[in-house]
Design an enzyme around this catalytic site. Sequence first.
Site, PDB file in Angstrom:
ATOM      1  N   ASP A 148      -0.718 -15.238 -44.276  1.00 21.61           N
ATOM      2  CA  ASP A 148      -1.978 -14.505 -44.386  1.00 21.61           C
ATOM      3  C   ASP A 148      -1.706 -13.192 -45.107  1.00 21.61           C
ATOM      4  OD1 ASP A 148      -2.922 -16.570 -42.866  1.00 21.61           O
ATOM      5  OD2 ASP A 148      -3.331 -15.368 -41.074  1.00 21.61           O
ATOM      6  N   ASP A 174     -12.634 -24.613 -37.570  1.00 25.74           N
ATOM      7  CA  ASP A 174     -12.191 -23.915 -36.367  1.00 25.74           C
ATOM      8  C   ASP A 174     -13.067 -24.376 -35.212  1.00 25.74           C
ATOM      9  OD1 ASP A 174     -10.408 -22.565 -37.983  1.00 25.74           O
ATOM     10  OD2 ASP A 174     -11.788 -20.899 -38.322  1.00 25.74           O
TER      11      ASP A 174
END
Length: 261
Positions: free
Chosen positions: A7, A129
Site C-alpha cells: 500500500d 470487501d
Amino acid sequence: MMIPAIDLIGGEVVRLYQGDYAQKTNYQYTVQDRQQAYAESGATVMHFVDLDGAKDSTKRQLKTLKTVVNHPSMIIQVGGGVRCEDDVKQLLALGADRVVIGSLAIKQPELVTQWVKTYGCEKIVLALDIKIDAQGNKTLPTHGWIEDSGVNLEDLLAQYQDAGIKHVLCTDISKDGTLTGTNVDLYSEVCAKYPDIDWQASGGIGSLADIKALIPTGVSGVILGRSLLEGKFTLEEAIACWPKTSANNAESNTSSNTGDK
C-alpha cells in the site's frame, strides 16, 4: 500462489489497520526495494494499492506506480480509487497488467461488467470487501467501509458471472490488518459456489499455519501484506508451503502474460 501486497501513500510503503487512514503504519523500505526483494524470493504476481488515489483520483501516484508496473517477471495488479473508464485506461497504459476495482464495482456493476467485456477478463480484478453479520449474510460496504451498499455478495456475482469475470480479491473486513488468522469458511464457501473464479484471499494472514489452512479452500492466490513487511515469515517460506502444482500453474500463466513487457 503468494501475492505480496504494498500500500502506498506519498510514494511510501504503509499499512492501514482495517482501512483506517488514522491508523497508519509507515515502513522503512522503498517500494522498489521491496518489489525487487519479492521478485528474487519467487513472487510472480504483486498487488499495489494507491491509497492517495483512493482518497482523491486526481492525486494518483503515477510517478511511483510507473517505477513498479513494468517489472519483466511479474504480473502487476493496481487498485485504489478507480472511478471511471479513463482511470482504467490510464493504469493499463502505464503498464499495469490488471486493474483492481472496488467500490465502483459494487455501485455500478453495469458499467464495470462492460469494462470486463471491453478489456477482457484478465485485465479486471473485483475487490470485494465483505461484512458478515450474525445471520451469515454477506454484505459489501464501500468507500473505505464507511457506506453500506445494500448489496449482497451473491446478487453481485450473478451479474459479473454473465460477463465472464475471472479474478476476485475477497477480504473479510473483520480480519484485515489483524494478523489473527483468515476466514477459512468464507473462502471454502465461495470457491465451491463459484469454481470458475480465481479467488484471492486477503486479510488476517499472520503465520504459515494461516496460509496452510487456505490450501483446501480452493483459493488461487493469497494476499500477503503486513505479515511480510513485519517479518512474520519470509516469502520463500510462504511459497514453499503452498502446493507445487498451483505454483507451477502460476508461473506458466505469468510467463505467458508478461511476454510483451
